[in-house]
Design a protein around this motif. Structure first.
Motif, PDB file in Angstrom:
ATOM      1  N   ASN A   2       0.831  -1.206   0.000  1.00 37.70           N
ATOM      2  CA  ASN A   2       0.000   0.000   0.000  1.00 37.70           C
ATOM      3  C   ASN A   2       0.862   1.252   0.000  1.00 37.70           C
ATOM      4  O   ASN A   2       1.847   1.328   0.729  1.00 37.70           O
ATOM      5  N   LYS A   3       0.433   2.220  -0.831  1.00 39.10           N
ATOM      6  CA  LYS A   3       1.108   3.518  -0.827  1.00 39.10           C
ATOM      7  C   LYS A   3       0.512   4.361   0.282  1.00 39.10           C
ATOM      8  O   LYS A   3      -0.701   4.389   0.459  1.00 39.10           O
ATOM      9  N   PRO A   4       1.356   5.076   0.985  1.00 40.62           N
ATOM     10  CA  PRO A   4       0.783   5.988   1.975  1.00 40.62           C
ATOM     11  C   PRO A   4       0.052   7.117   1.248  1.00 40.62           C
ATOM     12  O   PRO A   4       0.500   7.591   0.211  1.00 40.62           O
ATOM     13  N   THR A   5      -1.070   7.501   1.752  1.00 34.15           N
ATOM     14  CA  THR A   5      -1.832   8.573   1.106  1.00 34.15           C
ATOM     15  C   THR A   5      -1.087   9.890   1.297  1.00 34.15           C
ATOM     16  O   THR A   5      -0.623  10.213   2.385  1.00 34.15           O
ATOM     17  N   GLU A   6      -0.955  10.596   0.171  1.00 38.34           N
ATOM     18  CA  GLU A   6      -0.254  11.872   0.217  1.00 38.34           C
ATOM     19  C   GLU A   6      -1.218  12.962   0.644  1.00 38.34           C
ATOM     20  O   GLU A   6      -2.377  12.977   0.254  1.00 38.34           O
ATOM     21  N   LYS A   7      -0.730  13.861   1.427  1.00 37.82           N
ATOM     22  CA  LYS A   7      -1.530  14.976   1.877  1.00 37.82           C
ATOM     23  C   LYS A   7      -1.643  15.975   0.720  1.00 37.82           C
ATOM     24  O   LYS A   7      -0.636  16.378   0.139  1.00 37.82           O
ATOM     25  N   ARG A   8      -2.874  16.334   0.336  1.00 38.61           N
ATOM     26  CA  ARG A   8      -3.094  17.269  -0.766  1.00 38.61           C
ATOM     27  C   ARG A   8      -3.025  18.695  -0.222  1.00 38.61           C
ATOM     28  O   ARG A   8      -3.993  19.232   0.294  1.00 38.61           O
ATOM     29  N   THR A  11      -0.050  23.835  -2.250  1.00 37.33           N
ATOM     30  CA  THR A  11       1.141  23.842  -3.100  1.00 37.33           C
ATOM     31  C   THR A  11       1.122  22.679  -4.070  1.00 37.33           C
ATOM     32  O   THR A  11       1.359  22.834  -5.270  1.00 37.33           O
ATOM     33  N   ARG A  12       0.816  21.503  -3.578  1.00 35.69           N
ATOM     34  CA  ARG A  12       0.795  20.304  -4.423  1.00 35.69           C
ATOM     35  C   ARG A  12      -0.330  20.382  -5.471  1.00 35.69           C
ATOM     36  O   ARG A  12      -0.152  20.004  -6.629  1.00 35.69           O
ATOM     37  N   THR A  13      -1.487  20.874  -5.054  1.00 36.73           N
ATOM     38  CA  THR A  13      -2.610  21.020  -5.974  1.00 36.73           C
ATOM     39  C   THR A  13      -2.274  22.020  -7.082  1.00 36.73           C
ATOM     40  O   THR A  13      -2.541  21.760  -8.261  1.00 36.73           O
TER      41      THR A  13
END
Length: 175
Positions: A2-8, A11-13
């Motif tokens: 499982n990939k850890p969920t990235e915090k959106r 900046t990333r958006t």
């Protein structure tokens, strides 16, 4: 695995939106740039070809009426002899209404590209111009939100943006 969920984050958006919209805009921007360069040289004859026109219009027109009837600008009457008005690139017979003149025109594809720059608000094409302009504004502003305030990259972006605004203001006063 499982990939850890990235915090959106904002900046990333912004990076994602900026990237995707930027790729979409590449072709549109290239087309606008090329047609804009052609328009800069519109008075030099660059890429234009001659088109000879023969038409019959109303008789007895003055030079101003002739401009309107032929949809030409800046007709300069060179001489009037035997009922024929000789003007730059053509002539008009006042007695018969026959006009013969030469136009400088762009090829069809170049005319279509240039029409995007010149679309009036009554044309449906102006919505495309508005959307394009809004997407460019988004790209400009989202680039500032791609970096966290206070970082070296953010300060550099603000400095370069300020230099761009200063250049635009200078160009307004020079031109």
């Amino acid at each position: 695995m499982n990939k850890p969920t990235e915090k959106r984050t904002l900046t990333r958006t912004m990076r994602s939106l900026h990237r995707d919209i930027g790729f979409l805009m590449i072709g549109l921007t290239l087309m606008y740039c090329l047609s804009g360069i052609v328009l800069i040289y519109r008075d030099s004859g660059f890429l234009k070809f001659e088109n000879h026109v023969e038409t019959d219009i109303d008789r007895g027109l003055t030079s101003k009426e002739l401009e309107a009837a032929l949809h030409l600008r800046r007709i300069t009457v060179e001489r009037l002899e035997a009922g024929v008005i000789h003007f730059n690139n053509g002539e008009y017979n006042v007695l018969t209404g026959h006009a013969s003149y030469t136009l400088q025109e762009y090829p069809w594809l170049v005319r279509k590209f240039n029409a995007l720059h010149l679309s009036p608000s009554s044309s449906a094409m102006h919505y495309f111009g508005i959307a394009y302009g809004l997407l460019l504004i988004f790209l400009a502003l989202s680039s500032l939100l791609m970096y966290k305030p206070g970082t070296k990259s953010f300060r550099r972006g603000i400095t370069l943006s300020s230099a761009g605004v200063a250049m635009a203001v200078m160009l307004m006063f020079i031109g």
